[in-house]
Design an enzyme around this catalytic site. Sequence first.
Site, PDB file in Angstrom:
ATOM      1  CG  HIS A 150      -2.086  -0.805   1.222  1.00 43.48           C
ATOM      2  ND1 HIS A 150      -2.042  -2.180   1.226  1.00 43.48           N
ATOM      3  CD2 HIS A 150      -3.400  -0.461   1.197  1.00 43.48           C
ATOM      4  CE1 HIS A 150      -3.287  -2.654   1.207  1.00 43.48           C
ATOM      5  NE2 HIS A 150      -4.122  -1.643   1.185  1.00 43.48           N
ATOM      6  CD  GLU A 153      -5.294   4.500   1.084  1.00 44.16           C
ATOM      7  OE1 GLU A 153      -6.521   4.408   1.274  1.00 44.16           O
ATOM      8  OE2 GLU A 153      -4.450   3.759   1.642  1.00 44.16           O
ATOM      9  CG  ASP A 231      -9.709   0.161   0.387  1.00 39.49           C
ATOM     10  OD1 ASP A 231      -8.698  -0.536   0.608  1.00 39.49           O
ATOM     11  OD2 ASP A 231      -9.815   1.312   0.839  1.00 39.49           O
TER      12      ASP A 231
END
Length: 239
Positions: A150, A153, A231
């Site tokens: 990740h 973001e 998600d």
Amino acid sequence: MPPETCPNLIEYLKRFDLPLSVMQTKEALERIAFEVYEDAALENVTYMEVRFGPLLHREQGLNVEEIIGSVVAGMKRAEQAHGIKGNIILSLLRHMPTDEINDVIDVGSQYVGKGVAAFDLAGGEELGFCEKFIPFAKYAKEKGLNVTIHAGEQGEGQNVYDAITMLGAERVGHGIHIATHQAAFDLVHDKQVALETCPSSNVQTKAVESMDVHPIEDFRQRGIPVTINTDNRTVPTPP
């Protein structure tokens, strides 16, 4: 359920507390894994990878082997019942202590090719987080796990660049802020690192202001490989 508009990612992540509270036994983990894949199969999904954080499921004494084993068992049961194919991605939370990360990798490596596909880092994102996790990503690769991180973001395109160059990320969760970081954009494009985008989540967490300005279509047209993802399926988006 989070509010329709969250002020930030941290507020959004707090909504995981409720589902986590009922995911603390082997029986619950197997059942929930089964039902997640069952639901997806009934929506005509034929293959799905699900991230989960093994270290978040120890409140009632489970060990990492029991946790990962239960989730894989539930997924495998859904494969048999519904014909869907799945894999699990092991997410480590960036804000948690690092002393047990290799334990998760060691257990996960026993399931490579048998239900576990990759190592991941998730949670709140700070600039420069990658350097701390270099030895763990290296160890994961040595043990046969793929790496997806990740990054990018919450406004930090540099993190995407670092995730690829420091951690060897083969895919990147979100990655949307390469739009404002040319070096990261060029690296993702040249290496064809897929971005696992989550557009509705990005709007909800204020990573982008609206779907109209989400960069996914621009990425696609400019040759960046992108996928559209939920998600998560345990924190529903308001209707």
